[in-house]
Design an enzyme around this catalytic site. Structure first.
Site, PDB file in Angstrom:
ATOM      1  N   HIS A 267       0.881  -1.321   0.134  1.00  0.00           N
ATOM      2  CA  HIS A 267       0.864   0.135  -0.285  1.00  0.00           C
ATOM      3  C   HIS A 267       0.594   1.108  -0.334  1.00  0.00           C
TER       4      HIS A 267
ATOM      5  N   CYS B 148       0.040  15.552   7.666  1.00  0.00           N
ATOM      6  CA  CYS B 148       1.102  15.737   7.695  1.00  0.00           C
ATOM      7  C   CYS B 148       2.115  15.570   6.144  1.00  0.00           C
TER       8      CYS B 148
ATOM      9  N   GLY C 211      30.404  14.627 -21.399  1.00  0.00           N
ATOM     10  CA  GLY C 211      31.390  13.045 -20.692  1.00  0.00           C
ATOM     11  C   GLY C 211      31.330  13.817 -18.877  1.00  0.00           C
TER      12      GLY C 211
ATOM     13  N   GLU D 266       5.877  10.850  -0.868  1.00  0.00           N
ATOM     14  CA  GLU D 266       5.145  12.176  -0.658  1.00  0.00           C
ATOM     15  C   GLU D 266       4.411  12.072  -1.977  1.00  0.00           C
TER      16      GLU D 266
ATOM     17  N   THR E  13       2.927  10.075  -5.824  1.00  0.00           N
ATOM     18  CA  THR E  13       4.198  10.176  -7.228  1.00  0.00           C
ATOM     19  C   THR E  13       3.368  11.600  -7.835  1.00  0.00           C
TER      20      THR E  13
ATOM     21  N   ASP F 151       2.093  11.052 -11.083  1.00  0.00           N
ATOM     22  CA  ASP F 151       0.190  10.752 -11.488  1.00  0.00           C
ATOM     23  C   ASP F 151      -0.488  10.672 -10.590  1.00  0.00           C
TER      24      ASP F 151
HETATM   25  P1  TGC Z   1      -8.765  10.748   0.000  1.00  0.00           P
HETATM   26  O1  TGC Z   1     -11.050  10.296   0.626  1.00  0.00           O
HETATM   27  O2  TGC Z   1      -9.094  11.556  -0.584  1.00  0.00           O
HETATM   28  O3  TGC Z   1      -9.116  11.416   1.915  1.00  0.00           O
HETATM   29  C1  TGC Z   1      -8.896  11.465   3.339  1.00  0.00           C
HETATM   30  C2  TGC Z   1      -9.592  12.195   3.913  1.00  0.00           C
HETATM   31  O4  TGC Z   1      -8.831  12.847   4.340  1.00  0.00           O
HETATM   32  C3  TGC Z   1      -8.511  14.463   3.622  1.00  0.00           C
HETATM   33  N1  TGC Z   1      -7.287  14.555   2.964  1.00  0.00           N
HETATM   34  C4  TGC Z   1      -6.156  15.572   3.481  1.00  0.00           C
HETATM   35  N2  TGC Z   1      -5.345  16.434   4.403  1.00  0.00           N
HETATM   36  C5  TGC Z   1      -4.503  16.894   4.418  1.00  0.00           C
HETATM   37  N3  TGC Z   1      -3.604  17.092   2.894  1.00  0.00           N
HETATM   38  C6  TGC Z   1      -3.802  16.547   2.235  1.00  0.00           C
HETATM   39  N4  TGC Z   1      -3.135  16.144   1.491  1.00  0.00           N
HETATM   40  C7  TGC Z   1      -4.957  15.492   2.401  1.00  0.00           C
HETATM   41  N5  TGC Z   1      -5.305  14.719   1.088  1.00  0.00           N
HETATM   42  C8  TGC Z   1      -7.303  14.873   1.543  1.00  0.00           C
HETATM   43  C9  TGC Z   1      -9.690  14.591   3.018  1.00  0.00           C
HETATM   44  O5  TGC Z   1     -10.597  15.717   3.234  1.00  0.00           O
HETATM   45  C10 TGC Z   1     -10.397  14.049   3.551  1.00  0.00           C
HETATM   46  O6  TGC Z   1     -10.761  13.797   5.072  1.00  0.00           O
HETATM   47  P2  TGC Z   1     -11.982  13.891   5.461  1.00  0.00           P
HETATM   48  O7  TGC Z   1     -12.498  14.693   6.056  1.00  0.00           O
HETATM   49  O8  TGC Z   1     -12.975  13.321   4.340  1.00  0.00           O
HETATM   50  O9  TGC Z   1     -12.204  11.868   6.498  1.00  0.00           O
HETATM   51  O10 TGC Z   1      -8.499  10.112   0.260  1.00  0.00           O
HETATM   52  P3  TGC Z   1      -8.390   7.919  -0.651  1.00  0.00           P
HETATM   53  O11 TGC Z   1      -8.107   7.382   0.358  1.00  0.00           O
HETATM   54  O12 TGC Z   1      -9.014   8.466  -1.731  1.00  0.00           O
HETATM   55  O13 TGC Z   1      -6.830   9.087  -1.051  1.00  0.00           O
HETATM   56  C11 TGC Z   1      -6.747  10.086  -1.767  1.00  0.00           C
HETATM   57  C12 TGC Z   1      -5.274   9.980  -2.359  1.00  0.00           C
HETATM   58  C13 TGC Z   1      -4.377   8.894  -3.057  1.00  0.00           C
HETATM   59  C14 TGC Z   1      -5.052  11.647  -3.022  1.00  0.00           C
HETATM   60  C15 TGC Z   1      -3.760   9.317  -0.927  1.00  0.00           C
HETATM   61  O14 TGC Z   1      -4.019   9.140  -0.439  1.00  0.00           O
HETATM   62  C16 TGC Z   1      -2.489  10.204  -1.577  1.00  0.00           C
HETATM   63  O15 TGC Z   1      -2.217  11.184  -0.500  1.00  0.00           O
HETATM   64  N6  TGC Z   1      -1.310   9.174  -1.839  1.00  0.00           N
HETATM   65  C17 TGC Z   1      -0.220   9.233  -2.015  1.00  0.00           C
HETATM   66  C18 TGC Z   1       0.440   8.226  -0.887  1.00  0.00           C
HETATM   67  C19 TGC Z   1       1.436   9.659  -0.411  1.00  0.00           C
HETATM   68  O16 TGC Z   1       1.535  10.572  -0.245  1.00  0.00           O
HETATM   69  N7  TGC Z   1       2.349   8.645   0.563  1.00  0.00           N
HETATM   70  C20 TGC Z   1       3.681   9.375   1.271  1.00  0.00           C
HETATM   71  C21 TGC Z   1       4.323   8.592   2.114  1.00  0.00           C
HETATM   72  S1  TGC Z   1       5.950  10.469   2.995  1.00  0.00           S
HETATM   73  C22 TGC Z   1       6.685   9.886   2.001  1.00  0.00           C
HETATM   74  O17 TGC Z   1       6.561   9.460   0.945  1.00  0.00           O
HETATM   75  C23 TGC Z   1       8.221  10.378   2.880  1.00  0.00           C
HETATM   76  S2  TGC Z   1       9.705  10.736   2.017  1.00  0.00           S
HETATM   77  C24 TGC Z   1       9.672  11.298   2.927  1.00  0.00           C
HETATM   78  C25 TGC Z   1      11.322  12.037   2.923  1.00  0.00           C
HETATM   79  O18 TGC Z   1      12.168  11.060   2.768  1.00  0.00           O
HETATM   80  O19 TGC Z   1      11.424  13.803   2.637  1.00  0.00           O
HETATM   81  P1  FAD Z   2       2.764   2.329  -6.284  1.00  0.00           P
HETATM   82  O1  FAD Z   2       1.897   2.764  -5.715  1.00  0.00           O
HETATM   83  O2  FAD Z   2       2.766   1.080  -6.049  1.00  0.00           O
HETATM   84  O3  FAD Z   2       2.736   2.975  -7.424  1.00  0.00           O
HETATM   85  C1  FAD Z   2       3.420   2.272  -8.610  1.00  0.00           C
HETATM   86  C2  FAD Z   2       2.596   3.648  -9.899  1.00  0.00           C
HETATM   87  O4  FAD Z   2       1.537   3.456 -10.311  1.00  0.00           O
HETATM   88  C3  FAD Z   2       3.345   4.497 -10.175  1.00  0.00           C
HETATM   89  O5  FAD Z   2       3.888   4.982 -10.422  1.00  0.00           O
HETATM   90  C4  FAD Z   2       2.063   5.367  -9.121  1.00  0.00           C
HETATM   91  O6  FAD Z   2       2.170   6.672  -9.960  1.00  0.00           O
HETATM   92  C5  FAD Z   2       0.867   4.156 -10.217  1.00  0.00           C
HETATM   93  N1  FAD Z   2      -0.239   4.803  -9.052  1.00  0.00           N
HETATM   94  C6  FAD Z   2      -0.685   3.951  -8.708  1.00  0.00           C
HETATM   95  N2  FAD Z   2      -1.930   4.152  -8.199  1.00  0.00           N
HETATM   96  C7  FAD Z   2      -2.819   4.848  -9.213  1.00  0.00           C
HETATM   97  C8  FAD Z   2      -3.575   5.481  -9.981  1.00  0.00           C
HETATM   98  N3  FAD Z   2      -4.611   5.188  -9.428  1.00  0.00           N
HETATM   99  N4  FAD Z   2      -4.120   6.049 -11.030  1.00  0.00           N
HETATM  100  C9  FAD Z   2      -2.970   5.908 -12.037  1.00  0.00           C
HETATM  101  N5  FAD Z   2      -1.579   5.279 -12.057  1.00  0.00           N
HETATM  102  C10 FAD Z   2      -1.576   5.183 -10.357  1.00  0.00           C
HETATM  103  N6  FAD Z   2       7.072   6.880   2.842  1.00  0.00           N
HETATM  104  C11 FAD Z   2       6.538   6.593   3.713  1.00  0.00           C
HETATM  105  O7  FAD Z   2       5.227   6.269   4.688  1.00  0.00           O
HETATM  106  N7  FAD Z   2       7.911   7.366   4.957  1.00  0.00           N
HETATM  107  C12 FAD Z   2       9.327   8.087   4.371  1.00  0.00           C
HETATM  108  O8  FAD Z   2       9.610   8.467   4.966  1.00  0.00           O
HETATM  109  C13 FAD Z   2       9.358   6.983   3.615  1.00  0.00           C
HETATM  110  N8  FAD Z   2      10.088   7.422   2.612  1.00  0.00           N
HETATM  111  C14 FAD Z   2      10.678   7.467   1.299  1.00  0.00           C
HETATM  112  C15 FAD Z   2      11.359   6.784   1.071  1.00  0.00           C
HETATM  113  C16 FAD Z   2      12.729   6.909  -0.792  1.00  0.00           C
HETATM  114  C17 FAD Z   2      13.873   7.348  -0.734  1.00  0.00           C
HETATM  115  C18 FAD Z   2      11.096   5.942  -1.508  1.00  0.00           C
HETATM  116  C19 FAD Z   2      11.196   5.769  -2.619  1.00  0.00           C
HETATM  117  C20 FAD Z   2      10.066   6.070  -0.772  1.00  0.00           C
HETATM  118  C21 FAD Z   2       9.970   6.211   0.482  1.00  0.00           C
HETATM  119  N9  FAD Z   2       8.482   6.793   1.236  1.00  0.00           N
HETATM  120  C22 FAD Z   2       8.214   6.908   2.686  1.00  0.00           C
HETATM  121  C23 FAD Z   2       7.591   5.760   0.199  1.00  0.00           C
HETATM  122  C24 FAD Z   2       6.987   6.760  -0.742  1.00  0.00           C
HETATM  123  O9  FAD Z   2       5.490   7.509  -0.272  1.00  0.00           O
HETATM  124  C25 FAD Z   2       6.077   5.647  -2.001  1.00  0.00           C
HETATM  125  O10 FAD Z   2       6.804   4.961  -2.914  1.00  0.00           O
HETATM  126  C26 FAD Z   2       4.935   6.835  -2.719  1.00  0.00           C
HETATM  127  O11 FAD Z   2       4.279   6.674  -2.044  1.00  0.00           O
HETATM  128  C27 FAD Z   2       4.113   5.125  -4.244  1.00  0.00           C
HETATM  129  O12 FAD Z   2       4.248   4.278  -3.079  1.00  0.00           O
HETATM  130  P2  FAD Z   2       4.824   2.750  -4.096  1.00  0.00           P
HETATM  131  O13 FAD Z   2       6.508   2.699  -4.181  1.00  0.00           O
HETATM  132  O14 FAD Z   2       4.267   1.529  -3.671  1.00  0.00           O
HETATM  133  O15 FAD Z   2       4.400   3.387  -5.516  1.00  0.00           O
END
Ligand code: TGC
Ligand code: FAD
Length: 396
Positions: free
Chosen positions: A147, A250, A352, A375, A377, A379
């Protein structure tokens, strides 16, 4: 390569006079971080990235330059500054390396922020000063092996057990996890509601193995979080939020910082390419005298300037509490994308030499391949914008 042989020649680029929009405090914060990056990061970063080692000694210095939670109130361990100051600090850090900015993003926006925003006073007092000073390192566990883009599907869970919760599950791709003292972990309770917990490194059944073999963010440490019947005291539950909006709130903070940060990486690539184009000669001319080189450089500074303006405007909206998650998504997506494109163009200008560690280009380019994925992707952010403008959800 040692600290004394790698000099950072970076010069500031401000094509549209955006500095005039900044306050004295912003400029002071920026200059302090820039100097720190030049002295402490640039001389060593290529070596650490080569060895895939995290310069953990920099956590203390990051704290000293105010990189952890710049916009969190000072009494809670933050910098007490505004959102633009936060952004500009991230820009300077990522000018040095995206992994260094990651260390700060995670600590400030993904660990201190949820404890500050969703925690109680006892939790704030216990953890925030230590996180703000770099004494404690934190990490943020949302993503799971199955997930990533859809965190709402998580299976990590907690079960009530008297004065504690029993936590089971696994998180994947967690920045800083192998070196962290605490983890902010998101898990489903018995009703299926997502809750946040503070998990401490010594809790029985908790481990954080490192993920090896990354070609990107090599100077940043990434790992898993594994929970096997971990007893987490109920006092470690973040009481003031429930549901996916907790972690997504967050992410909004951290994505905002990345929107600024990516411009820093782009600026460093542009700066290096511009200098190289004035030094290197082919066919009896400087590279910068060829129209095709000028096209690349002109397009780079145009995109950088647009991204700087997008960040600045987003910062003013954030200061007024008006920046929407969708506006943040647009800036994160655009700015990381242009930075990656600029890194590729800058690499071409260096010929190079561009593939070597003599210049920062390949390191930035490889780092940005993670930044464009974490944070949310590229897309996913496009779909967030698409949903915002049409009202239709195209995720599922
Ligand atoms: P959805 O139904 O749209 O939303 C659920 C609830 O959350 C609220 N909400 C937000 N609130 C604050 N900020 C945002 N950006 C928000 N987006 C949505 C929304 O209003 C709702 O609230 P409520 O009161 O109605 O419950 O949720 P969904 O399940 O349909 O998901 C939508 C989607 C795909 C956009 C979301 O899941 C998403 O953004 N997915 C991407 C996942 C992601 O960004 N993961 C990051 C993991 S952490 C990381 O990568 C750290 S890297 C750190 C580093 O090294 O710098
Ligand atoms: P997937 O969700 O499997 O996506 C694979 C591809 O499918 C992507 O191109 C995506 O855009 C596409 N895709 C997925 N869903 C859809 C859709 N509905 N429609 C169209 N295209 C779609 N996470 C944390 O919680 N904490 C951290 O500190 C953290 N640090 C990270 C550090 C690094 C170096 C990396 C690489 C990742 C980190 N992450 C962290 C995780 C990061 O947030 C996830 O990798 C990212 O959210 C994508 O999830 P996934 O890798 O499982 O890709």
């Amino acid at each position: 390569m040692n600290k004394s042989t790698k000099t950072d020649h970076y010069e500031h680029h401000d094509y549209y006079g955006i500095d005039e929009l900044l306050s004295e405090d912003h400029l002071l914060a920026r200059d302090a971080v820039r100097d720190w990056v030049k002295q402490e990061v640039s001389p060593i970063i290529e070596d650490y990235a080569n060895r895939a080692a995290c310069p953990t000694h920099l956590f203390k210095g990051l704290a000293e330059v105010g990189a952890f939670g710049p916009s969190i109130p000072a009494e809670y361990g933050g910098g007490g500054m505004d959102e633009i100051a936060y952004g500009i600090i991230m820009q300077e850090l990522e000018r040095g390396d995206s992994g260094i900015r990651s260390m700060a993003s995670v600590q400030g926006s993904l660990v201190m922020y949820p404890i500050y925003k969703y925690g109680n006073e006892e939790q704030r007092k216990k953890y925030l000063p230590k996180l703000g000073s770099g004494e404690f390192i934190g990490c943020f566990g949302l993503t799971e092996p199955d997930h990533g883009s859809n965190p709402g599907g998580m299976i990590t869970n907690i079960k009530d057990d008297g004065d504690a919760y029993i936590l089971n599950g696994a998180k994947m791709w967690i920045t800083n996890s192998p070196v962290a003292d605490i983890a902010v972990v998101w898990a489903k309770d018995e009703e299926g509601k997502i809750r946040g917990l503070i998990v401490e490194k010594d809790m029985k059944g908790f481990s954080a193995p490192e993920i090896h073999g990354k070609w990107s963010l090599r100077a940043s440490v990434t790992g898993e979080l594994v929970f096997e019947d971990v007893r987490v005291p109920k006092s470690n539950l973040l009481p003031n939020v429930s549901g996916l909006k907790g972690p997504l709130g967050c992410l909004s903070k951290a994505r905002y910082g990345i929107a600024w940060g990516a411009v820093g990486a782009a600026l460093d690539c542009y700066d290096s390419a511009l200098r190289y184009s004035k030094e290197r000669e082919q066919f009896g001319k400087k590279l910068g005298q060829f129209q095709l080189t000028q096209k690349k450089l002109a397009e780079m500074i145009t995109e950088i300037t647009k991204a700087q303006l997008l960040s600045w405007r987003l910062g003013t909206l954030a200061n007024q509490g008006k920046a929407t998650p969708a506006q943040i998504s647009m800036a994160k997506r655009n700015n990381v994308d242009i930075a990656l494109h600029i890194a590729r163009e800058a690499r071409q200008i260096h010929g190079g030499m561009g593939i070597t560690g003599e210049y920062p280009i390949m390191r930035h380019m490889m780092n940005l391949e993670s930044v464009i994925t974490y944070e949310g992707t590229h897309d996913i952010h496009l779909l967030i914008t698409g949903m915002d403008v049409t009202g239709y959800n195209a995720f599922g």
